[in-house]
Write a protein that holds these residues in place. Structure first.
Motif, mmCIF file in Angstrom:
data_model
loop_
_atom_site.group_PDB
_atom_site.id
_atom_site.type_symbol
_atom_site.label_atom_id
_atom_site.label_comp_id
_atom_site.label_asym_id
_atom_site.label_seq_id
_atom_site.Cartn_x
_atom_site.Cartn_y
_atom_site.Cartn_z
ATOM 1 N N ARG A 254 0.833 -1.214 0.000
ATOM 2 C CA ARG A 254 0.000 0.000 0.000
ATOM 3 C C ARG A 254 0.858 1.251 0.000
ATOM 4 N NH1 ARG A 254 -4.833 -0.107 4.149
ATOM 5 N NH2 ARG A 254 -5.263 1.870 3.145
ATOM 6 N N THR B 183 -5.648 -1.844 -1.674
ATOM 7 C CA THR B 183 -6.397 -1.636 -0.436
ATOM 8 C C THR B 183 -7.527 -2.651 -0.312
ATOM 9 O OG1 THR B 183 -5.860 0.717 -0.461
ATOM 10 C CG2 THR B 183 -7.750 0.059 0.882
ATOM 11 N N LEU B 184 -8.261 -2.851 -1.390
ATOM 12 C CA LEU B 184 -9.360 -3.813 -1.380
ATOM 13 C C LEU B 184 -8.854 -5.236 -1.178
ATOM 14 C CD1 LEU B 184 -12.383 -4.247 -1.647
ATOM 15 C CD2 LEU B 184 -12.092 -4.295 -4.130
ATOM 16 N N GLU C 5 -6.234 -6.212 0.429
ATOM 17 C CA GLU C 5 -5.851 -6.387 1.824
ATOM 18 C C GLU C 5 -7.083 -6.517 2.726
ATOM 19 O OE1 GLU C 5 -3.033 -3.391 2.972
ATOM 20 O OE2 GLU C 5 -1.517 -4.183 1.608
ATOM 21 N N HIS C 6 -8.102 -5.742 2.435
ATOM 22 C CA HIS C 6 -9.322 -5.826 3.241
ATOM 23 C C HIS C 6 -9.992 -7.191 3.060
ATOM 24 C CE1 HIS C 6 -12.915 -4.680 5.377
ATOM 25 N NE2 HIS C 6 -13.631 -5.083 4.346
ATOM 26 N N ILE C 7 -10.098 -7.626 1.821
ATOM 27 C CA ILE C 7 -10.716 -8.931 1.554
ATOM 28 C C ILE C 7 -9.922 -10.038 2.238
ATOM 29 C CG2 ILE C 7 -11.192 -10.640 -0.249
ATOM 30 C CD1 ILE C 7 -11.911 -8.228 -2.081
ATOM 31 N N SER D 279 -8.088 -9.855 4.884
ATOM 32 C CA SER D 279 -8.323 -9.767 6.328
ATOM 33 C C SER D 279 -9.662 -10.396 6.710
ATOM 34 C CB SER D 279 -8.290 -8.305 6.771
ATOM 35 O OG SER D 279 -8.676 -8.177 8.108
ATOM 36 N N VAL D 280 -10.697 -10.098 5.949
ATOM 37 C CA VAL D 280 -12.028 -10.643 6.228
ATOM 38 C C VAL D 280 -12.036 -12.158 6.023
ATOM 39 C CG1 VAL D 280 -14.439 -10.668 5.457
ATOM 40 C CG2 VAL D 280 -13.244 -8.497 5.733
#
Length: 83
Positions: free
Chosen positions: A8, A46-47, A49-51, A53-54
């Protein structure tokens, strides 16, 4: 230390570099496209990394559940990228 991951930070730095060049050359349409592409790349990182993590926090999914979620990421129409 920054809370952003290395990918990032790198993507954000690329946006900043391209935006700085565009600020010096505001009438350059190719440079404007580069800035827009770099911004998209940053958003994708960013997306991702978020996915990740979830997904890492979720219980294991069935094949059907994975397919259903993957369908959300597939375009449902032939957009501008299909041309």
């Amino acid at each position: 230390m920054s809370s952003l991951s290395k990918p990032r930070r790198q993507a954000r730095a690329k946006v900043g570099s391209a935006a700085a060049l565009l600020a010096k050359n505001p009438d350059d349409p190719e440079l404007a496209q580069v800035v827009e592409e770099r911004r998209r790349e940053y958003q994708v990182v960013t997306l991702e990394e978020h996915i990740r993590s979830v997904v890492d926090q979720a219980p294991p999914l069935t094949a059907s559940q994975r397919d259903k979620l993957a369908a959300l990421l597939r375009p449902s129409y032939d957009g501008p990228e299909a041309a």
